[in-house]
Scaffold this motif. Sequence first.
Motif, mmCIF file in Angstrom:
data_model
loop_
_atom_site.group_PDB
_atom_site.id
_atom_site.type_symbol
_atom_site.label_atom_id
_atom_site.label_comp_id
_atom_site.label_asym_id
_atom_site.label_seq_id
_atom_site.Cartn_x
_atom_site.Cartn_y
_atom_site.Cartn_z
ATOM 1 N N LYS A 188 0.810 -1.219 0.000
ATOM 2 C CA LYS A 188 0.000 0.000 0.000
ATOM 3 C C LYS A 188 0.842 1.267 0.000
ATOM 4 O O LYS A 188 0.423 2.309 -0.502
ATOM 5 C CB LYS A 188 -0.938 -0.002 1.205
ATOM 6 C CG LYS A 188 -1.956 -1.145 1.199
ATOM 7 C CD LYS A 188 -2.823 -1.105 2.433
ATOM 8 C CE LYS A 188 -3.872 -2.228 2.414
ATOM 9 N NZ LYS A 188 -3.240 -3.559 2.452
ATOM 10 N N VAL A 189 2.032 1.188 0.582
ATOM 11 C CA VAL A 189 2.924 2.349 0.665
ATOM 12 C C VAL A 189 4.339 1.907 0.310
ATOM 13 O O VAL A 189 4.873 0.996 0.943
ATOM 14 C CB VAL A 189 2.928 2.977 2.077
ATOM 15 C CG1 VAL A 189 3.844 4.196 2.109
ATOM 16 C CG2 VAL A 189 1.522 3.353 2.519
ATOM 17 N N ALA A 190 4.936 2.519 -0.685
ATOM 18 C CA ALA A 190 6.326 2.197 -1.053
ATOM 19 C C ALA A 190 7.240 3.222 -0.387
ATOM 20 O O ALA A 190 7.594 4.245 -0.973
ATOM 21 C CB ALA A 190 6.494 2.211 -2.567
ATOM 22 N N SER A 191 7.622 2.944 0.852
ATOM 23 C CA SER A 191 8.380 3.929 1.627
ATOM 24 C C SER A 191 9.754 4.205 1.034
ATOM 25 O O SER A 191 10.346 5.262 1.292
ATOM 26 C CB SER A 191 8.504 3.474 3.083
ATOM 27 O OG SER A 191 9.096 2.196 3.168
ATOM 28 N N TRP A 192 10.272 3.284 0.203
ATOM 29 C CA TRP A 192 11.584 3.516 -0.408
ATOM 30 C C TRP A 192 11.559 4.673 -1.399
ATOM 31 O O TRP A 192 12.618 5.186 -1.786
ATOM 32 C CB TRP A 192 12.097 2.250 -1.097
ATOM 33 C CG TRP A 192 11.158 1.572 -2.037
ATOM 34 C CD1 TRP A 192 10.381 0.477 -1.769
ATOM 35 C CD2 TRP A 192 10.895 1.903 -3.407
ATOM 36 N NE1 TRP A 192 9.645 0.114 -2.879
ATOM 37 C CE2 TRP A 192 9.941 0.967 -3.900
ATOM 38 C CE3 TRP A 192 11.367 2.893 -4.261
ATOM 39 C CZ2 TRP A 192 9.453 0.997 -5.206
ATOM 40 C CZ3 TRP A 192 10.880 2.928 -5.580
ATOM 41 C CH2 TRP A 192 9.945 2.003 -6.033
ATOM 42 N N ARG A 193 10.370 5.096 -1.802
ATOM 43 C CA ARG A 193 10.287 6.229 -2.729
ATOM 44 C C ARG A 193 10.690 7.550 -2.060
ATOM 45 O O ARG A 193 11.042 8.507 -2.757
ATOM 46 C CB ARG A 193 8.881 6.344 -3.307
ATOM 47 C CG ARG A 193 8.570 5.246 -4.327
ATOM 48 C CD ARG A 193 7.301 5.522 -5.096
ATOM 49 N NE ARG A 193 7.155 4.607 -6.224
ATOM 50 C CZ ARG A 193 7.704 4.804 -7.422
ATOM 51 N NH1 ARG A 193 8.439 5.884 -7.632
ATOM 52 N NH2 ARG A 193 7.537 3.927 -8.393
#
Length: 253
Positions: A188-193
């Motif tokens: 749901k969330v791609a924190s690496w972005r």
Amino acid sequence: MPIFRALLLAAGALALPIGGARAAPVPNHLKNIVLVHGAYADGSGWRGVYDILVRDGYAVSIVSQPLTSLDDDIAATKRVLDMQKGPVVLVGHSYGGQIITDAGADPNVKALVYVAALQPDVGESVFSLAKTMELPNGDGRESADGFLYLAPEKFVANFAADVPADLAAFMKASQMPVAKLAFMQTTKVASWRSKPSYGIVATKDVALNANLERWMYKRAGAKITEIDASHAVFISNPQAVAAVIEEAARAVK
């Protein structure tokens, strides 16, 4: 010698670790490391990495997630993150990479380290990523109640080929199945972005495609390190894995 000076010297001697060597200094701005295991394993596999990081002065916590669903595993990771005081480097192995990708949205997480791990984007799952590059083996099995595991007779060769034989045998005996649901659920969330990431490719990985690891890490702009190891690289090469984690910790400003 004055009594006060003698007491100070004695206190200093007691503060030294056994052997007289001090732990390496850790930057004040980041000392917390949280480690997340993947499928078919448990938190005890991090012991070698844990020992190195603790020796070097880091505060290390290990998540023991239930592997019952991606949502449950993210919740277990967030529970440990909530216990931390200050910034954190969040580390995931294998399926643990998908867990830290979502859980890494926590504002205290300052960097992500992927260890022979999945690094999905929003909307991707373990199954969808596996379809992009065929897995090296087809030795997965499914239980009657919907949990996935590696065929016991194939576990060592596929997961831990370079781990000492007695330890690999124990890992086979203590294998943790993972819910099929967990591999179906999407990120749901791609924190690496929005956060720096580091990726370790296990070049002899036959549980997860090493080329898939490279592709995901390159897509994310991660700093890539290649280690000549099996999927269980965090167990067979703890010093090399710990070095990447410490590099991530030192880079946080």
